[in-house]
Motif scaffolding. Sequence first.
Motif, mmCIF file in Angstrom:
data_model
loop_
_atom_site.group_PDB
_atom_site.id
_atom_site.type_symbol
_atom_site.label_atom_id
_atom_site.label_comp_id
_atom_site.label_asym_id
_atom_site.label_seq_id
_atom_site.Cartn_x
_atom_site.Cartn_y
_atom_site.Cartn_z
ATOM 1 N N ILE A 17 4.331 1.441 -10.825
ATOM 2 C CA ILE A 17 4.025 2.862 -10.664
ATOM 3 C C ILE A 17 5.188 3.477 -11.550
ATOM 4 C CG2 ILE A 17 3.374 2.493 -8.560
ATOM 5 C CD1 ILE A 17 5.913 3.514 -7.428
ATOM 6 N N THR A 18 5.950 3.104 -12.542
ATOM 7 C CA THR A 18 6.732 3.828 -13.313
ATOM 8 C C THR A 18 6.201 4.975 -13.952
ATOM 9 O OG1 THR A 18 7.601 1.712 -13.927
ATOM 10 C CG2 THR A 18 8.394 3.431 -15.170
ATOM 11 N N LYS A 19 5.012 4.895 -14.533
ATOM 12 C CA LYS A 19 4.356 6.172 -15.240
ATOM 13 C C LYS A 19 4.027 7.253 -14.268
ATOM 14 C CE LYS A 19 2.443 3.852 -19.268
ATOM 15 N NZ LYS A 19 1.233 3.343 -20.109
ATOM 16 N N VAL A 20 3.502 6.891 -12.956
ATOM 17 C CA VAL A 20 3.152 7.700 -12.156
ATOM 18 C C VAL A 20 4.464 8.538 -11.760
ATOM 19 C CG1 VAL A 20 2.368 8.071 -9.851
ATOM 20 C CG2 VAL A 20 1.148 6.334 -11.331
ATOM 21 N N LYS A 67 0.904 -1.449 -0.168
ATOM 22 C CA LYS A 67 -0.093 0.057 0.060
ATOM 23 C C LYS A 67 0.759 1.337 0.026
ATOM 24 C CE LYS A 67 -4.056 1.447 2.179
ATOM 25 N NZ LYS A 67 -5.071 1.013 3.541
ATOM 26 N N SER A 68 0.369 2.207 -0.531
ATOM 27 C CA SER A 68 1.251 3.546 -0.726
ATOM 28 C C SER A 68 0.145 4.852 -1.120
ATOM 29 C CB SER A 68 2.276 3.486 -1.858
ATOM 30 O OG SER A 68 1.659 3.410 -3.087
ATOM 31 N N TYR A 69 0.773 5.792 -0.760
ATOM 32 C CA TYR A 69 0.234 6.985 -0.808
ATOM 33 C C TYR A 69 0.989 8.074 -1.462
ATOM 34 C CZ TYR A 69 -2.547 4.997 2.856
ATOM 35 O OH TYR A 69 -2.851 4.158 3.696
ATOM 36 N N LEU A 70 0.291 8.840 -2.541
ATOM 37 C CA LEU A 70 1.157 9.935 -3.277
ATOM 38 C C LEU A 70 0.721 11.157 -2.617
ATOM 39 C CD1 LEU A 70 2.564 11.108 -5.520
ATOM 40 C CD2 LEU A 70 0.202 11.117 -6.995
ATOM 41 N N PHE A 71 1.798 11.920 -2.303
ATOM 42 C CA PHE A 71 1.831 13.534 -1.721
ATOM 43 C C PHE A 71 2.227 14.191 -2.806
ATOM 44 C CE2 PHE A 71 1.616 11.146 2.275
ATOM 45 C CZ PHE A 71 1.222 11.965 3.314
ATOM 46 N N LYS A 72 1.436 15.127 -3.240
ATOM 47 C CA LYS A 72 1.394 16.090 -4.594
ATOM 48 C C LYS A 72 0.552 17.316 -4.370
ATOM 49 C CE LYS A 72 2.011 16.163 -9.539
ATOM 50 N NZ LYS A 72 1.523 15.316 -10.483
ATOM 51 N N ASN A 73 1.374 18.409 -4.389
ATOM 52 C CA ASN A 73 0.411 19.628 -4.472
ATOM 53 C C ASN A 73 -0.457 19.836 -3.394
ATOM 54 O OD1 ASN A 73 1.411 20.208 -7.103
ATOM 55 N ND2 ASN A 73 -0.249 19.173 -8.066
ATOM 56 N N ASN A 74 0.366 19.792 -2.029
ATOM 57 C CA ASN A 74 -0.722 20.139 -0.953
ATOM 58 C C ASN A 74 -1.824 19.063 -0.467
ATOM 59 O OD1 ASN A 74 -0.659 21.832 1.568
ATOM 60 N ND2 ASN A 74 -2.224 23.248 0.480
ATOM 61 N N GLN A 75 -1.565 18.031 -0.870
ATOM 62 C CA GLN A 75 -2.687 16.803 -0.634
ATOM 63 C C GLN A 75 -1.905 15.441 -0.680
ATOM 64 O OE1 GLN A 75 -6.160 16.885 -3.238
ATOM 65 N NE2 GLN A 75 -4.899 17.408 -4.738
ATOM 66 N N TYR A 76 -2.585 14.566 -0.239
ATOM 67 C CA TYR A 76 -2.085 13.089 -0.438
ATOM 68 C C TYR A 76 -3.361 12.341 -0.747
ATOM 69 C CZ TYR A 76 -3.338 11.540 4.237
ATOM 70 O OH TYR A 76 -4.186 10.955 5.372
ATOM 71 N N ASN A 77 -3.203 11.181 -1.625
ATOM 72 C CA ASN A 77 -4.152 10.375 -1.780
ATOM 73 C C ASN A 77 -3.496 9.005 -1.905
ATOM 74 O OD1 ASN A 77 -6.664 12.274 -2.532
ATOM 75 N ND2 ASN A 77 -4.862 13.056 -3.995
ATOM 76 N N LEU A 78 -4.487 7.772 -1.723
ATOM 77 C CA LEU A 78 -4.031 6.436 -1.969
ATOM 78 C C LEU A 78 -3.581 6.378 -3.350
ATOM 79 C CD1 LEU A 78 -4.054 3.806 -0.213
ATOM 80 C CD2 LEU A 78 -6.375 3.436 -1.179
ATOM 81 N N LEU A 79 -2.389 5.573 -3.475
ATOM 82 C CA LEU A 79 -1.864 5.163 -4.870
ATOM 83 C C LEU A 79 -2.147 3.842 -5.217
ATOM 84 C CD1 LEU A 79 -0.284 6.201 -7.397
ATOM 85 C CD2 LEU A 79 1.777 5.895 -6.118
ATOM 86 N N THR A 80 -1.621 2.989 -4.102
ATOM 87 C CA THR A 80 -1.871 1.456 -4.500
ATOM 88 C C THR A 80 -2.519 0.963 -3.294
ATOM 89 O OG1 THR A 80 0.514 1.174 -3.666
ATOM 90 C CG2 THR A 80 0.200 1.323 -5.787
ATOM 91 N N THR A 81 -3.334 -0.188 -3.063
ATOM 92 C CA THR A 81 -3.975 -0.343 -2.237
ATOM 93 C C THR A 81 -3.555 -1.823 -1.741
ATOM 94 O OG1 THR A 81 -5.429 -1.708 -4.087
ATOM 95 C CG2 THR A 81 -6.334 0.471 -3.299
ATOM 96 N N GLY A 82 -2.354 -2.518 -2.420
ATOM 97 C CA GLY A 82 -1.864 -3.599 -2.147
ATOM 98 C C GLY A 82 -1.362 -4.328 -3.162
ATOM 99 N N GLY A 83 -0.774 -5.611 -2.934
ATOM 100 C CA GLY A 83 -0.353 -6.487 -4.047
ATOM 101 C C GLY A 83 0.926 -5.687 -4.754
ATOM 102 N N LYS A 84 1.341 -5.991 -6.079
ATOM 103 C CA LYS A 84 2.274 -5.625 -6.821
ATOM 104 C C LYS A 84 1.784 -4.502 -8.006
ATOM 105 C CE LYS A 84 4.467 -9.016 -8.903
ATOM 106 N NZ LYS A 84 5.298 -9.832 -9.051
ATOM 107 N N THR A 85 2.270 -3.510 -7.915
ATOM 108 C CA THR A 85 1.550 -2.388 -8.842
ATOM 109 C C THR A 85 2.900 -1.717 -9.579
ATOM 110 O OG1 THR A 85 -0.249 -2.113 -7.429
ATOM 111 C CG2 THR A 85 0.088 -0.498 -9.130
#
Length: 255
Positions: free
Chosen positions: A245-248, A225-243
Amino acid sequence: MQTILMTSTLDCYYKDENGVRIPKNFGNQNEILDSIKNNLKKQENFVFVASSPEDYEKTDMYSSVIFKSFAMTLPFENYFVLDNRTRSQAKEKLQSADLIFLCGGHVPTQNKFFKDINFKQILNGLDTLIIGASAGSMNMADIVYAEPEEDGESIDPNYKTYLNGLGLTKLSVLPHFLERLDFVLDGKNILNEISIPNSKNRPFIAFSDGDYVMQKDGKLTMFGKSYLFKNNQYNLLTTGGKTDITKVVNSMYNV
């Protein structure tokens, strides 16, 4: 090109009733053991790189736990600690390493040690598996997000939140995320008053203990699981497993 694993920590010990760290098999949570095994050419030379090069007691304690855990889980022939006691051997030992482990600790202190031993230059061209834990993972980036963590740092006008790192990856990371949600520093809630505002300056990805990022052949994969912090906010990026994220990550830094 190095394969790197950016972790918060390896689950390699437990504490007994006296708080003593007891080594254990670190298992295969989120395929961590598979990721290590699949990217090792040999199991001969393991180099543990300290975070506080002069804090020998702490370095010896943590390196001993790591070495014993690996001896149970994935044994090597030789184990070596790199700190100020052995810095004269840095180039020789690192260039013969099959696994380099960057210890956790205080990010700016480790960052300075890396610069002092010309670590970035030594690593250039090495095809070696490198694992970072916490600060070790953070210092892998070309631009390190060194979130304040010690008393006084968040209010010190001379504290540098962004540092030049090893340049092994574009990705800036913040480990131990969920474990630090309620952390207060200098009277500030670290999430709301430090981490989120800093995301305006440079985006980063946060994750918790047991989750990690692997960079291999230019591809970035998030395990867990991971979270993206960007532009004064953060959001869930991945929920688990294997993802993948190169393009992100490439879009985060306009690559």
